[in-house]
Write a protein that holds these residues in place. Structure first.
Motif, PDB file in Angstrom:
ATOM      1  N   PRO A 150       0.612  -1.152  -0.123  1.00 17.96           N
ATOM      2  CA  PRO A 150      -0.022  -0.038  -0.072  1.00 17.96           C
ATOM      3  C   PRO A 150       0.910   1.123  -0.053  1.00 17.96           C
ATOM      4  CG  PRO A 150       0.048  -1.131   2.003  1.00 17.96           C
ATOM      5  CD  PRO A 150       0.800  -1.784   1.342  1.00 17.96           C
ATOM      6  N   THR A 152       1.160   5.555   1.119  1.00 19.55           N
ATOM      7  CA  THR A 152       0.642   6.131   2.224  1.00 19.55           C
ATOM      8  C   THR A 152      -0.438   6.910   2.176  1.00 19.55           C
ATOM      9  OG1 THR A 152       1.714   8.109   3.565  1.00 19.55           O
ATOM     10  CG2 THR A 152       2.260   8.241   1.335  1.00 19.55           C
ATOM     11  N   TYR A 153      -1.173   7.033   3.208  1.00 17.28           N
ATOM     12  CA  TYR A 153      -2.531   7.753   3.277  1.00 17.28           C
ATOM     13  C   TYR A 153      -2.375   9.361   3.063  1.00 17.28           C
ATOM     14  CZ  TYR A 153      -4.318   3.564   5.836  1.00 17.28           C
ATOM     15  OH  TYR A 153      -4.629   2.157   6.071  1.00 17.28           O
ATOM     16  N   HIS A 164       0.734   5.105  -6.371  1.00 16.87           N
ATOM     17  CA  HIS A 164       1.768   4.065  -6.124  1.00 16.87           C
ATOM     18  C   HIS A 164       3.221   4.682  -6.078  1.00 16.87           C
ATOM     19  CE1 HIS A 164      -1.311   0.995  -5.393  1.00 16.87           C
ATOM     20  NE2 HIS A 164      -1.797   1.822  -6.442  1.00 16.87           N
ATOM     21  N   MET A 391       6.004   4.183   3.940  1.00 21.16           N
ATOM     22  CA  MET A 391       5.232   3.087   3.298  1.00 21.16           C
ATOM     23  C   MET A 391       6.296   2.073   2.859  1.00 21.16           C
ATOM     24  SD  MET A 391       4.189   5.093  -0.148  1.00 21.16           S
ATOM     25  CE  MET A 391       5.494   6.319  -0.775  1.00 21.16           C
ATOM     26  N   SER A 432       5.902   2.094   9.658  1.00 21.35           N
ATOM     27  CA  SER A 432       4.514   2.095   8.927  1.00 21.35           C
ATOM     28  C   SER A 432       3.809   0.876   8.728  1.00 21.35           C
ATOM     29  CB  SER A 432       4.964   2.880   7.491  1.00 21.35           C
ATOM     30  OG  SER A 432       5.601   1.783   6.677  1.00 21.35           O
ATOM     31  N   TRP A 435       0.684   0.458  10.127  1.00 17.07           N
ATOM     32  CA  TRP A 435      -0.386   1.715   9.601  1.00 17.07           C
ATOM     33  C   TRP A 435      -1.306   1.003   8.838  1.00 17.07           C
ATOM     34  CZ3 TRP A 435       3.423   6.161   8.373  1.00 17.07           C
ATOM     35  CH2 TRP A 435       4.134   6.364   9.437  1.00 17.07           C
ATOM     36  N   TYR A 436      -1.071  -0.128   8.070  1.00 15.21           N
ATOM     37  CA  TYR A 436      -1.864  -0.542   7.083  1.00 15.21           C
ATOM     38  C   TYR A 436      -2.522  -2.002   7.096  1.00 15.21           C
ATOM     39  CZ  TYR A 436       0.827   3.277   4.921  1.00 15.21           C
ATOM     40  OH  TYR A 436       1.343   4.407   4.707  1.00 15.21           O
ATOM     41  N   GLU A 438      -2.711  -4.382   5.293  1.00 15.50           N
ATOM     42  CA  GLU A 438      -2.080  -5.388   4.582  1.00 15.50           C
ATOM     43  C   GLU A 438      -0.878  -5.533   5.260  1.00 15.50           C
ATOM     44  OE1 GLU A 438      -4.214  -2.798   1.506  1.00 15.50           O
ATOM     45  OE2 GLU A 438      -3.102  -2.389   3.370  1.00 15.50           O
ATOM     46  N   THR A 439      -0.104  -4.821   5.694  1.00 12.70           N
ATOM     47  CA  THR A 439       1.269  -5.025   6.432  1.00 12.70           C
ATOM     48  C   THR A 439       0.890  -5.548   7.990  1.00 12.70           C
ATOM     49  OG1 THR A 439       1.137  -2.738   6.891  1.00 12.70           O
ATOM     50  CG2 THR A 439       2.157  -3.312   5.039  1.00 12.70           C
ATOM     51  N   ARG A 440      -0.293  -5.007   8.579  1.00 10.26           N
ATOM     52  CA  ARG A 440      -0.537  -5.695  10.049  1.00 10.26           C
ATOM     53  C   ARG A 440      -0.835  -7.129   9.681  1.00 10.26           C
ATOM     54  NH1 ARG A 440      -3.374  -0.688  10.959  1.00 10.26           N
ATOM     55  NH2 ARG A 440      -5.279  -1.803  10.503  1.00 10.26           N
TER      56      ARG A 440
END
Length: 824
Positions: A150, A152-153, A164, A391, A432, A435-436, A438-440
């Protein structure tokens, strides 16, 4: 041995055609430069900084562009080996010469040296660059990646769809940020040249320093690219010494090291700690001449176990020196507006505020050579992130190969600078991962992915610049530590954002004790005269669409105002709200830095977010877009005084300790006087005495009980040297300002020319808080947002910017004086 001139350069900068067939545009562009600047000059787009025009020019970055020009080469220009050098192509492009594709680029941070031997004709030649649509390429790469990464927000503020950017190599903030506009500029920046070489060309020159007691040995490492095997003549000259050599080269890359010793060297020091002598090094490879200025200093970044956990500090020429400064972002969202004059103005303002370090943040860019030259000249050290931020990034073979070239080139280009203090892998990338979604969900996968990239960065620094420390990330607890470094203050560097993002009180800064605070900040509105450049009268309201478009942090304007109601009475109009927001911003950062400096030697660095702005916007900066000083920058000039006195309350606010800080390398004796002042007038002395402060130390001088102050009193304190010269002054209010019944002061201001300077003298009949003077001429005063007491006048000296000269009569016409009591 005289070096025979064989090599030469043909400059390819100038006017190019600019075309976008899909938009039926056929115009011109000046290169080096960018497409937005060209379209603005031709009246083909509106000013993207005005109103909500950002949305009206978004089509520019969603369009394919072509630039081309014809250039003439003589037979003598092309009779040897030829290199087409393009320092920065932004970003994904195809390079053609005389109808033949000679290169494809997709990394704006890479210098492209393209072998065009035999491809340039005597007479007319055609150079063409076709730019792809970067957002489309980025999305296609992201879609094709085997697992989601992902972005960054920060790219989705104000309804933007997001790009992206982690799949292409250009400044991450070009797609917007929580302080930045989304323009996605396109262009070519820096050197554009055709280089002629008899046999070889210079790639880079690096210098390693070995310091002895009375001498410094320089190892000069020259990277040379040879087109064929043979021998070339090279010469280095420095400090009156010349090294001339004939070296054998093989086809491809070659490295040669020559040594020279400087006797009785003049050492380079950071600003405020000594001088910045620079030795000129001239390298001559058969007529290809490059010049570098070398500052001789021994710099160590000390991370070692101590009684707390691990230290984190910068040692220069044997002294542990506190780093004081701010974070740097690109100077403009439109690249052509970034010039040596603009950069000098911003960096000189940093030095004028007693800063000795900036952090080049990882969502921006590697700056032009002149940026680093200016930092060497001014004594401003650089914490240098590599360009990764907020990110995750791919770690496939193609991406890593591109980044390897990027980092290797940049380290080789920059490592000779005395100002470079530390290489840092990224900004907040490891953090980061939390934060997302997908990564969590698959954190182990993303940690492994992160490590592949980060470990490569570390290896390149160890190989290319072993004398400097590599720090994995900011914030970070240390090597191979992928834990949460955001809330640990015993080692490494800290980013502390709870006051802004979690809306905690300013006192919360005193609940953490960082070893090195590399990011923290609080927003304000940009100054009123800057707001007038992008907002019509009807839009000058914090919740208008225009003002919200010029606020990129979600809920930012509301947070500024909500915090204001905690500390101040509500302002009576928008102009006073803007003024009050800047007072508030300065107070927040003053609270943090004064406390953290008072914990020395525990905390050895504070770099607030942020120094400058990329466009006119509400943000955390202390300098407006364009370089004008906001009130926080004046406060920074005071809270970064090398010899300072600060008030540190206990958590229950029952005791207030006055602490003296000495960040010079010599002991200091100061006479401190502390007064209790009634807001309506009247004062009494609570403490007066001399104190000795050791070199590079912070000590407690006196403690005052809260009960010693009446409800309408605040502390005002002044410290002087042995001759009676005022070194500084400060104040402390135990309660929010809204709790005091401020009297409306009558402030007198006189302005006069004296000894070539313009001086404004201020006096007041009652205590006056945050007394601020402003004029229309570009420049800053020696102080501002000051506290005036009856019977005690203040003289403020005006310092013009941009090389201007002014008179008192000129400044008097626009002089404005304001203070806190008139805001409500």
């Amino acid at each position: 041995m005289a070096v025979v001139v064989e090599n030469a350069v043909l400059d390819l900068g100038g006017e190019y055609s600019l075309r976008a067939p899909a938009r039926d545009i056929d115009t011109t562009i000046t290169l080096p430069g960018d497409v937005h600047s060209a379209l603005l000059a031709q009246g083909l787009i509106v000013d993207p900084y005005f109103g909500e025009n950002e949305k009206q020019v978004m089509w520019v970055n969603e369009t394919a562009w072509t630039v081309e020009r014809r250039f003439v080469a003589s037979p003598a220009d092309i009779d040897l080996y030829l290199t087409l050098t393009l320092a920065e192509v932004d970003c994904i492009a195809t390079i053609s010469l005389n109808g033949e594709v000679v290169a494809r680029t997709d990394n704006s941070f890479v210098r492209h040296d393209i072998d065009v031997s035999g491809k340039v004709r005597a007479g007319d030649n055609l150079l063409r660059i076709d730019f792809d649509i970067a957002p489309d390429i980025a999305k296609a790469r992201a879609d094709a990646h085997p697992f989601p990464i992902p972005f960054t927000y920060n790219y989705q503020t104000n309804g933007l769809k997001g790009i992206h950017m982690n799949f292409i190599r250009k400044a991450a903030c070009h797609a917007g940020w929580d302080w930045g506009i989304c323009l996605m500029p396109i262009g070519v920046y820096g050197t554009m040249s055709l280089r002629k070489s008899r046999l070889a060309r210079q790639e880079s020159v690096q210098i390693d320093q070995t310091h002895g007691e009375h001498a410094v040995e320089l190892a000069i490492k020259t990277h040379i690219h040879a087109f064929a095997a043979g021998s070339v003549n090279i010469e280095h000259a420095i400090d009156g010494q010349v090294i001339a050599d004939t070296v054998a080269v093989q086809k491809g890359d070659n490295v040669f090291t020559h040594t020279v010793t400087i006797q009785n060297p003049r050492l380079w020091w950071p600003a405020g700690q000594g001088e910045q002598p620079l030795y000129e090094l001239i390298t001559n490879l058969e007529g290809e001449i490059s010049t570098r200025r070398i500052g001789l200093r021994k710099l160590e970044w000390v991370v070692e176990k101590d009684e707390i956990d691990h230290s984190f500090k910068c040692r220069i020429n044997g002294r542990d020196i506190t780093m004081m400064g701010a974070n740097w972002i690109p100077a403009d969202a439109i690249p052509s507006r970034i010039t040596p004059a603009v950069i000098r103005d911003l960096l000189e303002s940093a030095k004028a505020a007693n800063m000795n370090m900036v952090r080049i943040w990882g969502g921006g860019q590697y700056e032009p050579d002149y940026f680093y030259d200016l930092c060497d000249e001014l004594g401003i050290l650089i914490w240098h992130d590599f360009m990764f931020s907020c990110m995750s990034y791919p770690s496939n073979r193609e991406f890593l190969a591109s980044v390897q070239t990027e980092i290797t080139q940049q380290v080789r280009r920059l490592s000779h600078h005395a100002a470079i203090a530390l290489w840092c892998g990224d900004n907040e990338v490891i953090g980061s991962l939390n934060w997302y979604p997908e990564t969590r969900a698959e954190k182990e996968r993303y940690i492994a992915n992160y490590d592949r990239l980060n470990s490569m960065l570390h290896r390149i620094v160890e190989e290319e610049d072993p004398a400097r420390r590599f720090w994995p990330s900011s914030p970070s607890l240390g090597y191979m530590d992928f834990s949460d470094g955001w809330h640990s203050d015993t080692r490494g560097d800290l980013h502390y954002w709870d006051v802004w993002h979690s809306a905690k009180s300013f006192d919360a800064y005193r609940t953490v004790n960082p070893r090195f605070a590399s990011e923290f900040g609080f927003q304000s509105f940009t100054s009123m005269n800057v707001i007038e450049t992008f907002a019509e009268q009807k839009d000058r309201n914090p919740s208008s669409p225009v003002m919200e478009n010029h606020q990129r942090n979600n809920g930012g304007n509301a947070r500024i105002i909500e915090t204001m109601t905690r500390y101040f009475r509500f302002p009576r109009d928008f102009d006073q709200m803007v003024f009050l927001s800047q007072i508030q911003q300065g107070l927040a950062i003053k609270t943090a830095i004064e406390y953290w400096r008072s914990t020395k030697p525990r905390c050895m660095g504070t770099l607030y977010w942020q120094l400058n702005d990329i466009w006119p916007v509400a943000s955390w900066s202390s300098l407006d877009y364009g370089g004008q000083w906001k009130l926080m920058h004046y406060m920074a000039r005071r809270f970064y005084l090398p010899v300072n006195v600060v008030a540190v309350p206990t958590p229950d606010n029952e005791q207030i300790t006055l602490k003296a800080i000495n960040d010079t390398g010599r002991p200091v004796s100061a006479a401190l006087e502390v007064k209790a002042v009634r807001v309506g007038g009247g004062e009494r002395t609570l403490f007066a005495g001399n104190t000795a402060i050791g070199a590079d130390a912070a000590i407690a001088v006196t403690t005052i009980a809260q009960t010693e102050l009446a409800d309408d009193e605040f502390l005002f304190f002044v410290w002087k040297d042995a001759s009676g010269r005022v070194l500084g002054e400060n104040d402390y209010f135990p309660k929010p300002y809204k709790a005091y019944e401020l009297a409306m002061p009558t402030i007198e201001a006189s302005i006069a020319d004296r000894d070539g300077a313009v001086i404004v003298t201020l006096s007041s009949d009652k205590p006056a808080l945050f007394v601020t003077i402003s004029v229309e001429a570009p420049g800053y005063f020696s102080d501002n947002a000051v506290t005036l007491l009856p019977g005690r006048s203040r003289e403020l000296v005006f310092h013009p910017r941009h090389g201007q000269t002014v008179t008192a009569a000129q400044l008097a016409r626009s002089l404005r004086v304001r203070n806190l009591a008139e805001t409500f």
